[in-house]
Design an enzyme around this catalytic site. Structure first.
Site, mmCIF file in Angstrom:
data_model
loop_
_atom_site.group_PDB
_atom_site.id
_atom_site.type_symbol
_atom_site.label_atom_id
_atom_site.label_comp_id
_atom_site.label_asym_id
_atom_site.label_seq_id
_atom_site.Cartn_x
_atom_site.Cartn_y
_atom_site.Cartn_z
ATOM 1 N N LYS A 178 0.870 -1.175 0.000
ATOM 2 C CA LYS A 178 0.000 0.000 0.000
ATOM 3 C C LYS A 178 0.907 1.224 0.000
ATOM 4 O O LYS A 178 1.397 1.643 1.034
ATOM 5 C CB LYS A 178 -0.914 -0.018 1.235
ATOM 6 C CG LYS A 178 -2.202 0.821 1.090
ATOM 7 C CD LYS A 178 -1.949 2.288 0.929
ATOM 8 C CE LYS A 178 -1.378 2.920 2.196
ATOM 9 N NZ LYS A 178 -1.076 4.397 1.976
ATOM 10 N N GLU A 254 9.177 1.081 11.330
ATOM 11 C CA GLU A 254 10.256 2.055 11.145
ATOM 12 C C GLU A 254 9.580 3.416 11.191
ATOM 13 O O GLU A 254 8.953 3.843 10.227
ATOM 14 C CB GLU A 254 10.964 1.809 9.820
ATOM 15 C CG GLU A 254 12.331 2.462 9.738
ATOM 16 C CD GLU A 254 12.257 3.901 9.282
ATOM 17 O OE1 GLU A 254 12.325 4.798 10.161
ATOM 18 O OE2 GLU A 254 12.138 4.141 8.084
ATOM 19 N N CYS A 288 13.436 10.588 7.780
ATOM 20 C CA CYS A 288 13.350 10.266 9.198
ATOM 21 C C CYS A 288 14.719 10.268 9.863
ATOM 22 O O CYS A 288 14.824 10.351 11.083
ATOM 23 C CB CYS A 288 12.650 8.923 9.401
ATOM 24 S SG CYS A 288 13.361 7.580 8.432
ATOM 25 N N GLU A 385 9.361 16.172 15.013
ATOM 26 C CA GLU A 385 10.013 15.927 13.721
ATOM 27 C C GLU A 385 9.560 16.996 12.729
ATOM 28 O O GLU A 385 8.368 17.178 12.496
ATOM 29 C CB GLU A 385 9.627 14.534 13.231
ATOM 30 C CG GLU A 385 10.373 14.061 12.015
ATOM 31 C CD GLU A 385 10.073 12.611 11.687
ATOM 32 O OE1 GLU A 385 10.947 11.945 11.106
ATOM 33 O OE2 GLU A 385 8.959 12.139 12.001
#
Length: 480
Positions: A178, A254, A288, A385
């Site tokens: 997906k 992750e 990331c 973040e």
């Protein structure tokens, strides 16, 4: 001829294009100017079940396929991606926005997972030994986990898929991918590549959708699905882990990061600036592993900040297709708003803008490459973040102060530091709470190395010899 003409625009089921069961479609646009790229099929929950039916039907035969055959298919796919590297790079730049140079780098990096796991496929091991008590023998084998659901993000449209597809197929699992709603085209083109490489029908399906939860939710509640692997935000990862509990699904997560980069007073400052540029501005900061918090020893703070600011000020912002572009657009207006909000919060609380600091007017979702210093401890971007081209520079006094500041986060994916002292390098590396530590380097990703984090950056590893273990179950056979 544009690469867009060769991209499948339907769902990828059974090794071919199939329309959505509802006939619904959604648009994919270019974040550099908002122009329409393609209109593609929009998967429904029923389509998810069709993909799972195919995966289940193909699982036994694929698991029984000799590992050398699985390896050869992966190697052929690697060769085909390499042949079409320019097509993949252009497509990623069109749908995600990164510079063409960055896209070419991702093709090389992402494709390496197909080659690496083609080699790992034939090295799946086990062991055979006598029981210590002499009562029998112990046979340990590795078997595929079964059908896998892989949910991938938008920031690395090829690499985040190949580092899941590679080990899943190498281990003998079927897989449903997906892709992110913003960037499904690269993955659809990869589906065609795997069909050309000889992957049997049903082994891999690709489900682009504008409503991910409606498709993945029912799949995760079906006992025939055996594993979920996800790369994306920590918030979504937590939801997926909760949803996996009912069926006790195997999961690999992750998740987010807020990586520190420490510059100690004995560092080579020019090399530290080079490393910071790579660690912070790679992929426009939309990674990331991006070094969002740059902690610099006070003794070298001014020199480092001035040199970093000069380098970032020289970056050219524009369409990724322009060969002179260093920084492309952010993925969408929502993400640009997030970046602007975090920068404005820091400035309102006392941070100083050395370079940039604002959105860029005009078509597309551009934000000026930014350096902030004098960032106060209560600024949100030190905790959250940022996923954009914004570097926050903070001073520190002692070695332990730098380590403490670096570890002051719920995340634990990557960390970087620069020093010329070998003893300090070993000492600091052992104290940083991160799954990945870069010493005197700003790029750490490697298909041959285990990639993953600790704390709220997730669990499980992708890449390296460890990566295939995420897709294997251990079976113990007790022999007389």
């Amino acid at each position: 001829m544009s690469v867009l003409s060769s991209v499948p625009t339907q769902l990828w089921l059974g090794g071919k294009q199939v329309p959505s069961s509802s006939g619904a479609t959604f648009d994919i646009t270019n974040p550099a100017d908002g122009s329409l790229l393609l209109t593609i099929a929009d998967a429904t929950p029923d389509d998810g079940m069709r993909a799972l039916d195919l995966a289940v039907a193909a699982q036994s035969d694929w698991a029984a396929t000799p590992t050398r055959e699985r390896a050869e298919i992966l190697r052929t796919a690697f060769d085909l991606v390499k042949e079409r590297a320019d097509d993949f790079a252009e497509l990623m730049t069109l749908e995600m926005g990164k510079s063409l140079a960055e896209s070419k780098g991702e093709v090389t990096y992402g494709n390496e997972f197909l080659r690496w796991f083609s080699e790992e496929a034939v090295r799946i091991g086990g062991r055979f030994t006598q029981a210590p008590a002499g009562t029998g023998r112990i046979l340990v084998t590795k078997v595929p986990v079964g059908p896998v659901l892989a949910i991938t993000p938008w920031n690395f449209p090829l690499a985040m898929g190949t580092r899941k597809i590679g080990p899943a197929l190498a281990a003998g699992n079927t897989i449903i991918v997906k892709p992110a709603e913003d960037t499904p085209l690269t993955m659809l083109l990869l589906g065609q590549v795997f069909a050309d490489a000889g992957l049997p029908e049903g082994v891999m399906s690709i489900l682009p959708t504008s409503d991910a939860a409606s498709v993945t939710g029912p799949l995760m509640q079906d006992s025939r699905l055996k594993k979920v692997t996800f790369t994306g935000s920590t918030a979504v990862g937590k939801t997926l882990v909760r949803n996996s509990a009912d069926k006790l699904l195997r999961t690999s997560m992750e998740l987010g990061g807020n990586a520190p980069l420490i510059v100690f007073d004995d560092a080579d400052i020019d090399k530290a600036v080079d490393g910071a540029m790579l660690a912070k501005m790679r992929n426009g900061g939309e990674a990331c592993t991006a070094a969002n918090r740059i902690h610099v020893a006070n003794a070298v703070l001014d020199e480092f900040t001035e040199k970093l600011s000069a380098r970032i000020e020289d970056l050219k912002v524009g369409s990724g297709l322009d060969p002179d572009t260093n920084i492309g657009p952010l993925i969408n207006e929502r993400q640009r708003t997030v970046v602007k909000t975090l920068v404005d919060d820091a400035v309102e609380k006392g941070a100083r803008v050395r370079v940039g600091g604002s959105s860029i007017d005009g078509p597309g979702f551009f934000f000026a490459p930014t350096v902030l210093d004098q960032v106060p401890a209560n600024a949100r971007l030190l905790k959250e973040e940022i996923f954009g081209p914004v570097a926050a520079v903070i001073g520190f006094e002692t070695e332990q102060d730098g380590i403490d500041a670096a570890n002051d986060t719920e995340y634990g994916l990557a960390a970087y530091f620069f020093t010329q002292d070998v003893d300090r390098a070993l000492r600091v590396a052992s104290k940083l709470d991160a799954g990945i530590v870069g010493v005197n380097r700003g790029v750490v990703s490697d298909a041959a190395a285990p990639f993953g984090g600790v704390k709220e950056s997730g669990f499980g590893r992708e890449g390296g010899s460890e990566g295939i273990e995420e897709y294997l179950e251990t079976k113990y056979v007790a022999l007389q």
